[in-house]
Design an enzyme around this catalytic site. Structure first.
Site, mmCIF file in Angstrom:
data_model
loop_
_atom_site.group_PDB
_atom_site.id
_atom_site.type_symbol
_atom_site.label_atom_id
_atom_site.label_comp_id
_atom_site.label_asym_id
_atom_site.label_seq_id
_atom_site.Cartn_x
_atom_site.Cartn_y
_atom_site.Cartn_z
ATOM 1 N N LEU A 114 0.797 -1.083 0.036
ATOM 2 C CA LEU A 114 0.191 0.187 0.000
ATOM 3 C C LEU A 114 0.848 1.330 0.000
ATOM 4 C CD1 LEU A 114 -2.988 -0.672 2.726
ATOM 5 C CD2 LEU A 114 -3.121 -0.202 0.386
ATOM 6 N N ASP A 115 0.634 2.354 -0.831
ATOM 7 C CA ASP A 115 1.185 3.478 -0.859
ATOM 8 C C ASP A 115 1.462 3.929 0.861
ATOM 9 O OD1 ASP A 115 1.418 3.384 -3.488
ATOM 10 O OD2 ASP A 115 -0.455 4.327 -3.653
ATOM 11 N N LYS A 116 2.597 4.807 0.869
ATOM 12 C CA LYS A 116 2.858 5.543 2.201
ATOM 13 C C LYS A 116 1.784 6.287 2.532
ATOM 14 C CE LYS A 116 6.688 7.732 4.752
ATOM 15 N NZ LYS A 116 7.840 8.296 4.743
ATOM 16 N N ASP A 117 0.935 6.900 1.673
ATOM 17 C CA ASP A 117 -0.137 7.688 1.916
ATOM 18 C C ASP A 117 -1.505 7.053 1.714
ATOM 19 O OD1 ASP A 117 0.327 7.578 -0.674
ATOM 20 O OD2 ASP A 117 -0.091 9.687 -1.256
ATOM 21 N N SER A 118 -1.605 5.836 1.860
ATOM 22 C CA SER A 118 -2.894 5.012 2.008
ATOM 23 C C SER A 118 -2.827 4.338 3.207
ATOM 24 C CB SER A 118 -2.860 4.070 0.680
ATOM 25 O OG SER A 118 -2.916 4.898 -0.582
#
Length: 250
Positions: A114-118
């Site tokens: 998962l993306d860091k901002d997700s």
């Protein structure tokens, strides 16, 4: 005789080096092949090769960056609710890395990122075979997300996302999508291009302000709190094994 035929009685059972590394819970076989290519694997002090075969029950010493790897380890399957700000890359020097959330020496890793901002559901395991199966594009395992964007949703946006679009890296697969509110929708994908939902949305003039993964196959985030881990239930384990042994999509 083919090396893939069953071994004769009293002959040792051997596996390819990449398979041995996966059995040790380090990574998937595909990632293990990269480690061999990068010359980070040694076997009894010499650089390992792709064709090399290992007896997991022997005293052979296989090392990754100098660290001795054990043979087959007990499988681990956890669910984790990743918060925003945690980086799924296992980088020891990065204080935000997921590796600092995992038990030391567990040799676990996330199956997919998962993306860091997700935020949301991650499956954590040391099962290289499962990793290879879940990440291979031919198997089309679905993952579901709840997504919030910065503008009211339009019919054009919903239809374009559902049908698939090309934001510069080829046409995305058609997917299931349901509008949840004026600016929130649920989307289920069977592929995992880098930052796919964000890039699809941006291509259509929307900016994602929140992205929550709720499902990986039949595994659900449920009420698992952020930062928390839990082991799979018996039913979830059986569902995961069904994914592990599923056949490619036709």
């Amino acid at each position: 005789m083919s090396s893939d035929n069953p071994p004769l009685a009293n002959q040792p059972v051997t596996v390819r080096l990449a398979h041995f590394i996966a059995l040790a819970g380090v990574c998937s076989r595909r990632q293990a092949a990269r480690l061999i290519e990068q010359q980070r694997i040694t076997v009894n002090g010499a650089l390992g090769t792709h064709q090399q075969r290992i007896d997991p029950n022997s005293s052979v010493q296989v090392r990754l960056d100098g660290e001795l790897l054990c043979g087959q380890v007990s499988p681990i399957y956890w669910l984790y609710h990743k918060p925003v700000g945690i980086d799924c890359r296992l980088l020891q020097h990065d204080p935000t890395s997921l590796c600092h959330q995992l038990p030391p020496s567990s040799h676990c890793y996330p199956i997919g990122r998962l993306d860091k901002d997700s935020r949301g559901l991650l499956l954590i395991s040391n099962d290289g075979t499962l990793t290879q199966r879940l990440l291979h594009p031919d198997f089309e395992h679905h993952k579901c997300y709840q997504v919030t964007v910065d503008k009211p949703l339009t019919r054009h946006f919903l239809e374009s996302m559902t049908a698939g679009l090309d934001y510069g890296e080829g046409l995305t697969r058609p997917c299931q999508l349901q509008q949840l509110s004026e600016n929130q929708f649920e989307i289920c994908l069977t592929e995992g291009k880098k930052r796919q939902i964000r890039r699809m949305s941006r291509h259509l003039g929307m900016r994602v302000t929140d992205l929550l993964r709720t499902h990986i196959g039949e595994l659900a985030l449920g009420n698992l709190a952020e930062h928390c881990f839990r082991a799979l239930t018996r039913e979830e384990y059986q569902q995961l094994m069904a994914l592990k042994h599923s056949q490619p999509a036709t």
